[in-house]
Design a protein around this motif. Sequence first.
Motif, PDB file in Angstrom:
ATOM      1  N   LEU A  46      14.831   4.738   4.670  1.00  0.00           N
ATOM      2  CA  LEU A  46      14.133   3.555   5.149  1.00  0.00           C
ATOM      3  C   LEU A  46      13.526   2.817   3.964  1.00  0.00           C
ATOM      4  O   LEU A  46      12.786   3.408   3.171  1.00  0.00           O
ATOM      5  N   ALA A  47      13.867   1.542   3.828  1.00  0.00           N
ATOM      6  CA  ALA A  47      13.286   0.707   2.767  1.00  0.00           C
ATOM      7  C   ALA A  47      12.044   0.037   3.333  1.00  0.00           C
ATOM      8  O   ALA A  47      12.139  -0.956   4.056  1.00  0.00           O
ATOM      9  N   LEU A  48      10.873   0.579   3.043  1.00  0.00           N
ATOM     10  CA  LEU A  48       9.613   0.050   3.554  1.00  0.00           C
ATOM     11  C   LEU A  48       8.754  -0.441   2.401  1.00  0.00           C
ATOM     12  O   LEU A  48       8.687   0.203   1.353  1.00  0.00           O
ATOM     13  N   SER A  49       8.074  -1.555   2.605  1.00  0.00           N
ATOM     14  CA  SER A  49       7.251  -2.112   1.523  1.00  0.00           C
ATOM     15  C   SER A  49       6.150  -1.164   1.101  1.00  0.00           C
ATOM     16  O   SER A  49       5.731  -1.164  -0.067  1.00  0.00           O
ATOM     17  N   SER A  50       5.665  -0.324   2.005  1.00  0.00           N
ATOM     18  CA  SER A  50       4.629   0.649   1.638  1.00  0.00           C
ATOM     19  C   SER A  50       5.114   1.587   0.540  1.00  0.00           C
ATOM     20  O   SER A  50       4.335   2.071  -0.275  1.00  0.00           O
ATOM     21  N   GLY A  51       6.425   1.858   0.541  1.00  0.00           N
ATOM     22  CA  GLY A  51       6.977   2.757  -0.470  1.00  0.00           C
ATOM     23  C   GLY A  51       6.766   2.235  -1.873  1.00  0.00           C
ATOM     24  O   GLY A  51       6.488   2.998  -2.805  1.00  0.00           O
ATOM     25  N   LEU A  52       6.880   0.920  -2.040  1.00  0.00           N
ATOM     26  CA  LEU A  52       6.684   0.328  -3.368  1.00  0.00           C
ATOM     27  C   LEU A  52       5.245   0.509  -3.826  1.00  0.00           C
ATOM     28  O   LEU A  52       4.985   0.788  -4.996  1.00  0.00           O
ATOM     29  N   PHE A  53       4.295   0.389  -2.905  1.00  0.00           N
ATOM     30  CA  PHE A  53       2.892   0.564  -3.265  1.00  0.00           C
ATOM     31  C   PHE A  53       2.569   2.027  -3.550  1.00  0.00           C
ATOM     32  O   PHE A  53       1.741   2.329  -4.415  1.00  0.00           O
ATOM     33  N   ARG A  54       3.223   2.929  -2.826  1.00  0.00           N
ATOM     34  CA  ARG A  54       3.028   4.361  -3.130  1.00  0.00           C
ATOM     35  C   ARG A  54       3.461   4.669  -4.552  1.00  0.00           C
ATOM     36  O   ARG A  54       2.829   5.465  -5.251  1.00  0.00           O
ATOM     37  N   GLN A  55       4.554   4.019  -4.999  1.00  0.00           N
ATOM     38  CA  GLN A  55       5.028   4.229  -6.357  1.00  0.00           C
ATOM     39  C   GLN A  55       4.028   3.717  -7.393  1.00  0.00           C
ATOM     40  O   GLN A  55       4.039   4.143  -8.542  1.00  0.00           O
ATOM     41  N   GLY A  57       0.851   4.120  -7.043  1.00  0.00           N
ATOM     42  CA  GLY A  57      -0.353   4.924  -6.930  1.00  0.00           C
ATOM     43  C   GLY A  57      -1.370   4.343  -5.962  1.00  0.00           C
ATOM     44  O   GLY A  57      -2.561   4.666  -6.032  1.00  0.00           O
ATOM     45  N   LEU A  58      -0.901   3.498  -5.039  1.00  0.00           N
ATOM     46  CA  LEU A  58      -1.795   2.843  -4.086  1.00  0.00           C
ATOM     47  C   LEU A  58      -1.518   3.348  -2.673  1.00  0.00           C
ATOM     48  O   LEU A  58      -0.477   3.940  -2.398  1.00  0.00           O
ATOM     49  N   SER A  59      -2.446   3.093  -1.787  1.00  0.00           N
ATOM     50  CA  SER A  59      -2.288   3.490  -0.397  1.00  0.00           C
ATOM     51  C   SER A  59      -1.175   2.692   0.278  1.00  0.00           C
ATOM     52  O   SER A  59      -0.929   1.537  -0.061  1.00  0.00           O
ATOM     53  N   SER A  60      -0.547   3.309   1.273  1.00  0.00           N
ATOM     54  CA  SER A  60       0.476   2.629   2.061  1.00  0.00           C
ATOM     55  C   SER A  60      -0.070   1.384   2.747  1.00  0.00           C
ATOM     56  O   SER A  60       0.663   0.441   3.032  1.00  0.00           O
ATOM     57  N   LEU A  61      -1.379   1.363   2.994  1.00  0.00           N
ATOM     58  CA  LEU A  61      -2.002   0.226   3.670  1.00  0.00           C
ATOM     59  C   LEU A  61      -1.927  -1.057   2.858  1.00  0.00           C
ATOM     60  O   LEU A  61      -2.119  -2.150   3.401  1.00  0.00           O
ATOM     61  N   ARG A 257       5.004  10.402  -2.278  1.00  0.00           N
ATOM     62  CA  ARG A 257       3.684  10.362  -2.919  1.00  0.00           C
ATOM     63  C   ARG A 257       3.106  11.755  -3.153  1.00  0.00           C
ATOM     64  O   ARG A 257       2.726  12.090  -4.287  1.00  0.00           O
ATOM     65  N   ILE A 258       3.044  12.575  -2.102  1.00  0.00           N
ATOM     66  CA  ILE A 258       2.393  13.885  -2.223  1.00  0.00           C
ATOM     67  C   ILE A 258       3.100  14.783  -3.236  1.00  0.00           C
ATOM     68  O   ILE A 258       2.449  15.389  -4.094  1.00  0.00           O
ATOM     69  N   PRO A 259       4.455  14.900  -3.208  1.00  0.00           N
ATOM     70  CA  PRO A 259       5.111  15.719  -4.237  1.00  0.00           C
ATOM     71  C   PRO A 259       4.856  15.203  -5.650  1.00  0.00           C
ATOM     72  O   PRO A 259       4.652  15.986  -6.584  1.00  0.00           O
ATOM     73  N   ALA A 260       4.859  13.867  -5.825  1.00  0.00           N
ATOM     74  CA  ALA A 260       4.611  13.301  -7.153  1.00  0.00           C
ATOM     75  C   ALA A 260       3.205  13.633  -7.628  1.00  0.00           C
ATOM     76  O   ALA A 260       2.995  14.018  -8.795  1.00  0.00           O
ATOM     77  N   GLU A 261       2.232  13.508  -6.740  1.00  0.00           N
ATOM     78  CA  GLU A 261       0.848  13.830  -7.097  1.00  0.00           C
ATOM     79  C   GLU A 261       0.741  15.273  -7.572  1.00  0.00           C
ATOM     80  O   GLU A 261       0.140  15.560  -8.608  1.00  0.00           O
ATOM     81  N   GLN A 262       1.338  16.174  -6.797  1.00  0.00           N
ATOM     82  CA  GLN A 262       1.204  17.596  -7.102  1.00  0.00           C
ATOM     83  C   GLN A 262       1.955  17.992  -8.367  1.00  0.00           C
ATOM     84  O   GLN A 262       1.401  18.653  -9.250  1.00  0.00           O
ATOM     85  N   VAL A 263       3.212  17.545  -8.457  1.00  0.00           N
ATOM     86  CA  VAL A 263       4.050  17.982  -9.569  1.00  0.00           C
ATOM     87  C   VAL A 263       3.606  17.364 -10.894  1.00  0.00           C
ATOM     88  O   VAL A 263       3.502  18.064 -11.912  1.00  0.00           O
TER      89      VAL A 263
END
Length: 401
Positions: A46-55, A57-61, A257-263
């Motif tokens: 799914l291409a969602l605009s929230s994904g770009l913001f997650r990249q 380091g921002l909230s999906s909101l 987001r979560i895997p990137a944060e952790q790893v």
Amino acid sequence: MLHFEKDQVIKQLKKQIKINRHIIGVAAGSGLTAKYAEEGGADLILALSSGLFRQKGLSSLAAYLPFVNSNDTVMEFGLKELLPRINKIPVIFGLMATDPSIHLEKFVQQVKEKGFAGINNYPTVGLIDGKYREALEEQGISYKQEVESIYLANKFGLLTVAFVFNKEQAIQMVDAGADVICVHLGLTTGGKLGSKHIQSLQTAKTLAQQIFDVVTERNPDIIKMVYGGPVNKPVDVQFIYDGTNIDGYIGGSVFERIPAEQVVLQVTESFKKTNEVKYDELIEKIISGFTTTDDYIDFIKRYISLHYKDEISLNEISEILHVSRSYLSTLFKKNVGVSFTDYLIDFRLNRALEIYQEKKLPLTIVAELVGYQNYSQFSKIFKKRKGMSPREFIKSNITTS
């Protein structure tokens, strides 16, 4: 450029459901995520605009605020990063149907012409409530436009994935011709940027099943999935699946987001301390990293998934974690929505049904494989939980072909 025929996509998704029992959709904000999600076995991107913001380091909101035009953003990174890197599975366009700057029907047609296999109604006004929602609807910005986008996409032969939040919306989307109904359980909890709103897994499961009961009654062939909320780990998804007719799960933050944060955090720390690198035992590593109450809940669920075949108790786990049993019991019930004992019983019984369906082993052996050395105890608990004996349940609910 790959071209996906809607009928073939649906046929493939249902084939995967039959083989693996469930399908997975990944909301990707970059080509990197999409590429490895496909390799990992994802069935949809799914291409969602929230994904770009997650990249970033921002909230999906952030996708709901006027930083960028959502549809332009999805079109740009979808064409440049996602479509060129995906070889076997469909890419779904996250369409903001309430965008006042587009002609909805023409834009849906453009989405198809550019090579996307389908659309999903996102960002959705379903996440907005209160006075702001009322003000939007007074201006004609409403969920009805999202329903219209699903109808139009269906007319153009695109796969349609509809986010819904209640029974009424689900009915509207079914009638509009949606191929996939996905119950949106709210923003994903967990990680550094996750939602702080707590909804128990049991509450989420109950809501989803209530909505899907209506969906199945209206159209039993629709694919049923869930997204977001408290479901952020494989064991959580298993809990949602158990005893329901849910066909799959869509995730964004949990895969990106979560895997990137952790790893990134762990790898950076390990390079900082190269002279102290060591690989601890799983339990020690987990305990040393506990920072929130969610960590304790995650540990308990993981522990059950690893040791459900053995004799385990909350007393045993409380000793491992060095916290009181009563504290863990209260914490688990509050977050998951059921007690530790009920969660363990349901987990074991659902694994027993899976083992029987896959292996066709005698029920006495199945009982032992899920932690019950005494078959009569297993049968008694099963009947109390399911309303009938294991043999009666299998005869009524599980095909033997």
